[in-house]
Motif scaffolding. Structure first.
Motif, PDB file in Angstrom:
ATOM      1  N   VAL A   1       0.769  -1.186   0.185  1.00 49.48           N
ATOM      2  CA  VAL A   1      -0.113  -0.176   0.041  1.00 49.48           C
ATOM      3  C   VAL A   1       0.864   1.401  -0.172  1.00 49.48           C
ATOM      4  O   VAL A   1       2.042   1.155   0.553  1.00 49.48           O
ATOM      5  CB  VAL A   1      -0.988  -0.031   1.256  1.00 49.48           C
ATOM      6  N   PRO A   2       0.562   2.293  -0.615  1.00 52.25           N
ATOM      7  CA  PRO A   2       1.169   3.457  -0.601  1.00 52.25           C
ATOM      8  C   PRO A   2       1.497   4.274   0.943  1.00 52.25           C
ATOM      9  O   PRO A   2       2.632   4.502   0.870  1.00 52.25           O
ATOM     10  CB  PRO A   2       0.572   4.323  -1.679  1.00 52.25           C
ATOM     11  N   ILE A   3       0.452   4.423   1.598  1.00 46.28           N
ATOM     12  CA  ILE A   3       0.688   4.894   2.678  1.00 46.28           C
ATOM     13  C   ILE A   3       0.542   4.308   3.761  1.00 46.28           C
ATOM     14  O   ILE A   3      -0.606   3.857   4.023  1.00 46.28           O
ATOM     15  CB  ILE A   3      -0.420   6.050   2.749  1.00 46.28           C
ATOM     16  N   HIS A   4       1.602   4.218   4.732  1.00 46.69           N
ATOM     17  CA  HIS A   4       1.452   3.495   5.942  1.00 46.69           C
ATOM     18  C   HIS A   4       1.151   4.737   7.046  1.00 46.69           C
ATOM     19  O   HIS A   4       2.137   5.407   7.096  1.00 46.69           O
ATOM     20  CB  HIS A   4       2.940   2.860   6.055  1.00 46.69           C
ATOM     21  N   TYR A   5       0.162   4.564   7.639  1.00 45.71           N
ATOM     22  CA  TYR A   5      -0.255   5.485   8.491  1.00 45.71           C
ATOM     23  C   TYR A   5      -0.286   5.239   9.796  1.00 45.71           C
ATOM     24  O   TYR A   5      -1.096   4.311  10.226  1.00 45.71           O
ATOM     25  CB  TYR A   5      -1.636   5.898   7.857  1.00 45.71           C
ATOM     26  N   LEU A   6       0.461   5.632  10.604  1.00 40.07           N
ATOM     27  CA  LEU A   6       0.596   5.447  12.078  1.00 40.07           C
ATOM     28  C   LEU A   6       0.101   6.507  13.039  1.00 40.07           C
ATOM     29  O   LEU A   6       0.483   7.264  13.105  1.00 40.07           O
ATOM     30  CB  LEU A   6       2.225   5.113  12.475  1.00 40.07           C
ATOM     31  N   TYR A   7      -1.226   6.128  13.543  1.00 32.85           N
ATOM     32  CA  TYR A   7      -1.966   7.104  14.608  1.00 32.85           C
ATOM     33  C   TYR A   7      -1.347   6.988  15.706  1.00 32.85           C
ATOM     34  O   TYR A   7      -2.120   6.218  16.586  1.00 32.85           O
ATOM     35  CB  TYR A   7      -3.352   7.265  14.108  1.00 32.85           C
ATOM     36  N   ARG A   8      -0.210   7.439  16.217  1.00 38.94           N
ATOM     37  CA  ARG A   8       0.387   7.212  17.628  1.00 38.94           C
ATOM     38  C   ARG A   8       1.502   7.786  17.449  1.00 38.94           C
ATOM     39  O   ARG A   8       2.133   8.134  16.741  1.00 38.94           O
ATOM     40  CB  ARG A   8       0.385   5.527  17.969  1.00 38.94           C
ATOM     41  N   SER A   9       2.026   7.983  19.020  1.00 39.68           N
ATOM     42  CA  SER A   9       3.437   8.495  19.127  1.00 39.68           C
ATOM     43  C   SER A   9       4.581   7.448  18.874  1.00 39.68           C
ATOM     44  O   SER A   9       4.098   6.170  19.201  1.00 39.68           O
ATOM     45  CB  SER A   9       3.506   9.471  20.223  1.00 39.68           C
ATOM     46  N   VAL A  10       5.427   7.627  18.616  1.00 45.73           N
ATOM     47  CA  VAL A  10       6.567   6.565  18.495  1.00 45.73           C
ATOM     48  C   VAL A  10       7.935   6.925  19.282  1.00 45.73           C
ATOM     49  O   VAL A  10       7.973   8.223  19.701  1.00 45.73           O
ATOM     50  CB  VAL A  10       7.173   6.327  16.920  1.00 45.73           C
ATOM     51  N   SER A  11       8.631   5.910  19.659  1.00 51.76           N
ATOM     52  CA  SER A  11       9.599   6.394  20.491  1.00 51.76           C
ATOM     53  C   SER A  11      10.821   7.061  19.771  1.00 51.76           C
ATOM     54  O   SER A  11      10.792   7.310  18.529  1.00 51.76           O
ATOM     55  CB  SER A  11      10.369   5.018  21.039  1.00 51.76           C
ATOM     56  N   GLN A  12      11.601   7.711  20.489  1.00 50.89           N
ATOM     57  CA  GLN A  12      12.840   8.549  19.986  1.00 50.89           C
ATOM     58  C   GLN A  12      13.638   7.767  19.054  1.00 50.89           C
ATOM     59  O   GLN A  12      14.059   8.105  17.974  1.00 50.89           O
ATOM     60  CB  GLN A  12      13.508   9.397  20.899  1.00 50.89           C
ATOM     61  N   THR A  13      13.935   6.663  19.554  1.00 51.99           N
ATOM     62  CA  THR A  13      14.789   5.697  18.526  1.00 51.99           C
ATOM     63  C   THR A  13      14.021   5.374  17.292  1.00 51.99           C
ATOM     64  O   THR A  13      14.683   5.387  16.093  1.00 51.99           O
ATOM     65  CB  THR A  13      14.979   4.509  19.448  1.00 51.99           C
ATOM     66  N   GLU A  14      12.878   4.990  17.514  1.00 56.35           N
ATOM     67  CA  GLU A  14      12.167   4.838  16.025  1.00 56.35           C
ATOM     68  C   GLU A  14      12.052   5.907  15.090  1.00 56.35           C
ATOM     69  O   GLU A  14      12.064   6.028  14.182  1.00 56.35           O
ATOM     70  CB  GLU A  14      10.680   4.269  16.494  1.00 56.35           C
ATOM     71  N   LEU A  15      12.041   7.057  16.058  1.00 58.28           N
ATOM     72  CA  LEU A  15      11.684   8.414  15.242  1.00 58.28           C
ATOM     73  C   LEU A  15      13.034   8.702  14.452  1.00 58.28           C
ATOM     74  O   LEU A  15      13.085   8.900  13.234  1.00 58.28           O
ATOM     75  CB  LEU A  15      11.535   9.727  16.187  1.00 58.28           C
ATOM     76  N   VAL A  16      13.987   8.517  15.001  1.00 56.11           N
ATOM     77  CA  VAL A  16      15.220   8.731  14.625  1.00 56.11           C
ATOM     78  C   VAL A  16      15.701   7.802  13.251  1.00 56.11           C
ATOM     79  O   VAL A  16      16.227   8.298  12.366  1.00 56.11           O
ATOM     80  CB  VAL A  16      16.604   8.982  15.331  1.00 56.11           C
ATOM     81  N   ALA A  17      15.253   6.571  13.573  1.00 52.42           N
ATOM     82  CA  ALA A  17      15.513   5.389  12.365  1.00 52.42           C
ATOM     83  C   ALA A  17      14.497   5.835  11.446  1.00 52.42           C
ATOM     84  O   ALA A  17      15.382   5.614  10.189  1.00 52.42           O
ATOM     85  CB  ALA A  17      15.161   4.202  13.262  1.00 52.42           C
ATOM     86  N   LEU A  18      13.609   6.379  11.521  1.00 54.07           N
ATOM     87  CA  LEU A  18      12.776   6.598  10.392  1.00 54.07           C
ATOM     88  C   LEU A  18      13.506   8.030   9.748  1.00 54.07           C
ATOM     89  O   LEU A  18      13.664   7.962   8.367  1.00 54.07           O
ATOM     90  CB  LEU A  18      11.402   7.047  10.787  1.00 54.07           C
ATOM     91  N   TYR A  19      13.916   8.990  10.561  1.00 49.21           N
ATOM     92  CA  TYR A  19      14.557  10.016   9.986  1.00 49.21           C
ATOM     93  C   TYR A  19      15.717   9.708   8.938  1.00 49.21           C
ATOM     94  O   TYR A  19      16.039  10.232   7.758  1.00 49.21           O
ATOM     95  CB  TYR A  19      15.096  10.892  10.789  1.00 49.21           C
ATOM     96  N   ARG A  20      16.463   8.812   9.487  1.00 50.20           N
ATOM     97  CA  ARG A  20      17.773   8.060   8.803  1.00 50.20           C
ATOM     98  C   ARG A  20      17.439   7.239   7.763  1.00 50.20           C
ATOM     99  O   ARG A  20      18.069   7.095   6.744  1.00 50.20           O
ATOM    100  CB  ARG A  20      18.679   7.102   9.861  1.00 50.20           C
ATOM    101  N   SER A  21      16.147   6.571   7.806  1.00 48.90           N
ATOM    102  CA  SER A  21      15.995   5.672   6.681  1.00 48.90           C
ATOM    103  C   SER A  21      15.556   6.321   5.227  1.00 48.90           C
ATOM    104  O   SER A  21      15.455   5.437   4.235  1.00 48.90           O
ATOM    105  CB  SER A  21      14.902   4.563   7.091  1.00 48.90           C
ATOM    106  N   ALA A  22      14.973   7.548   5.629  1.00 45.09           N
ATOM    107  CA  ALA A  22      14.033   7.852   4.407  1.00 45.09           C
ATOM    108  C   ALA A  22      14.957   8.635   3.304  1.00 45.09           C
ATOM    109  O   ALA A  22      15.847   9.159   3.563  1.00 45.09           O
ATOM    110  CB  ALA A  22      13.191   9.169   4.958  1.00 45.09           C
ATOM    111  N   GLN A  23      14.377   8.286   1.875  1.00 48.02           N
ATOM    112  CA  GLN A  23      14.986   9.119   0.794  1.00 48.02           C
ATOM    113  C   GLN A  23      14.506  10.656   0.922  1.00 48.02           C
ATOM    114  O   GLN A  23      15.406  11.668   0.631  1.00 48.02           O
ATOM    115  CB  GLN A  23      14.506   8.689  -0.461  1.00 48.02           C
ATOM    116  N   LEU A  24      13.290  10.721   1.355  1.00 42.93           N
ATOM    117  CA  LEU A  24      12.829  12.212   1.435  1.00 42.93           C
ATOM    118  C   LEU A  24      11.772  12.236   2.427  1.00 42.93           C
ATOM    119  O   LEU A  24      11.102  11.499   2.775  1.00 42.93           O
ATOM    120  CB  LEU A  24      11.919  12.175  -0.016  1.00 42.93           C
TER     121      LEU A  24
END
Ligand code: GDG
Length: 422
Positions: free
Chosen positions: A285-308
């Motif tokens: 699916v194109p949009i993975h929609y997470l309606y919740r807060s995530v841990s700081q580790t997860e947040l930074v991992a997402l920042y680091r993983s993204a192309q954009l």
């Protein structure tokens, strides 16, 4: 009472004094006036301003007064007082009355709107006079400061000379203090083993796909429906990208008791469902929609993983998420697409700046950005990084405090005379 005693103790360990509000006060002062009137108006969302605003004004005044009394009670000669944000605009002047010699700073974390929008507010005079009790008034950008001085002139007839305002018998100073983030903390997190493992996991799951991320509080200023429609438009125009692009959108629940937020959430839920229904393939699916807060580790991992990263608010005082993304990219890669209506755009000129209302145009920009050569991505990211590393959140607060110390020294003789006779 037991719970309250326990809380008092914990707060006092943090050298913090609470101001307790009743349910009725929270409803009127916080949800009704602060978040139902000032928040939408200052973000140019005039249709969202509650039409029963007048019911809440009295409680807004009362709660500001309560803060003033608590602060005055704790105040000791020589203290600096720093008042934060739109919930406490009346506090500087209330404090000035209680403690004429106090050194008071006020910082506005949200935009100060154009004077044409500000003057819609029935309580425009009281709010401006409330803020003018401060010695130093700070904003994220020059535009916000200009809007403020223009409002002083049109609403109160008070003139300013550059950054100096003479009001009644006092001189006060205005300043621009773009807030930064804790860059060292994000850099450290970005290189932690568990974060890097998580990055590898996310990238493994997105194999063959370009990862786009968004992280926002659920708020109508963040432009989330339009952002989703942009992804919709991109996939509609470029069907070959279906299955090749994955958007992870974290939406953190916020102000869940305010009606306009509930309606907004419903609208967003439906939109994401519809878009995913149209563009999903059998295995994605194109949009993975997470309606919740995530841990700081997860947040930074997402920042680091993204192309954009997409940061597309309709209006935003600053937007720290954009700066955290940059701080986390110690690999000097990744593209930031940033709304020109976020305060951060004034500093982050090397991001790709867009108009979030231009859905078709932003879709084109994303498509181009995804094929940007790595040299250009890195060149942009390097400059962005140097800029935010030079102005982290510690610089921001030190700079404000030092300016406040200087600003309160220019206090004219009249007030000093008053205080020495106390
Ligand atoms: C106001 C103004 C201005 C978000 N989700 C998670 C999470 N967060 C953290 C981010 C960031 C913060 O929340 C959000 O800050 P923003 O600046 O983006 O937005 P507002 O909350 O609207 O803040 C804004 C700011 O004040 C400061 O002056 O920039 O314009 O509106 O720090 O990291 N943190 C974690 N999990 C999440 O899911 N751990």
């Amino acid at each position: 009472t037991r719970q309250r005693n326990h809380l008092d103790k914990e707060l006092s360990d943090l050298r913090t004094v609470p101001v307790y509000l009743s349910h009725r006060e929270i409803n009127r002062y916080y949800e009704g006036f602060s978040n139902g009137v000032l928040w939408p108006l200052f973000h140019y969302q005039t249709d969202m301003v509650q039409d029963d605003a007048w019911r809440y004004w009295k409680t807004y005044v009362e709660v500001n007064q309560r803060f003033a009394e608590v602060v005055a009670d704790k105040y000791q000669e020589g203290d600096l007082i720093w008042v934060h944000d739109y919930q406490l605009t009346l506090l500087p002047t209330m404090l000035r009355r209680l403690i004429p010699t106090a050194r008071i700073g006020f910082f506005l974390h949200i935009p100060f709107p154009s004077s044409e929008v500000f003057r819609i507010l029935p309580w425009r005079t009281q709010i401006l006079k409330g803020i003018l009790g401060a010695d130093l008034i700070g904003f994220h950008t020059y535009s916000y400061m200009r809007h403020f001085t223009r409002s002083l002139l049109t609403v109160l007839g008070v003139e300013s000379k550059g950054e100096i305002v003479s009001y009644e018998d006092r001189t006060l100073i205005l300043g621009v203090f773009p807030m930064g983030v804790d860059t060292a903390k994000f850099e450290r997190l970005a290189n932690e083993k568990n974060v890097l493992e998580r990055v590898a996991e996310i990238q493994q799951e997105c194999r063959g796909q370009k990862l786009i991320i968004g992280v926002d509080r659920l708020d109508y200023i963040k432009g989330l429906p339009r952002r989703m429609l942009t992804v919709d438009r991109l996939l509609e125009r470029e069907p070959s990208l279906r299955g090749k692009v994955r958007m992870i959108q974290v939406v953190v629940p916020s102000r869940t008791k305010v009606d306009s937020y509930k309606q907004y959430q419903q609208k967003l839920d439906e939109l994401v469902g519809r878009i995913n229904g149209v563009h999903a393939t059998v295995n994605s699916v194109p949009i993975h929609y997470l309606y919740r807060s995530v841990s700081q580790t997860e947040l930074v991992a997402l920042y680091r993983s993204a192309q954009l990263m997409l940061v597309t608010p309709l209006r935003d005082g600053m937007n720290l998420v954009a700066k955290e993304f940059i701080a986390s990219r110690t690999d000097e890669d990744g593209i930031l697409i940033l709304s020109e209506f976020a305060g951060a755009a004034a500093e982050l000129r090397e991001a790709i700046l867009i108009n979030p209302y231009d859905i078709d145009g932003v879709a084109t920009t994303i498509k181009k950005a995804l094929t940007l050569p790595s040299e250009e991505r890195q060149a942009r990211m390097r400059i962005l990084r140097s800029r935010i590393l030079a102005n982290n959140c510690y610089h921001w607060s030190n700079n404000f405090i030092q300016t406040l110390q200087k600003a309160s020294r220019v206090r004219p003789v009249a007030v000093q005379a008053l205080s020495s006779s106390d």
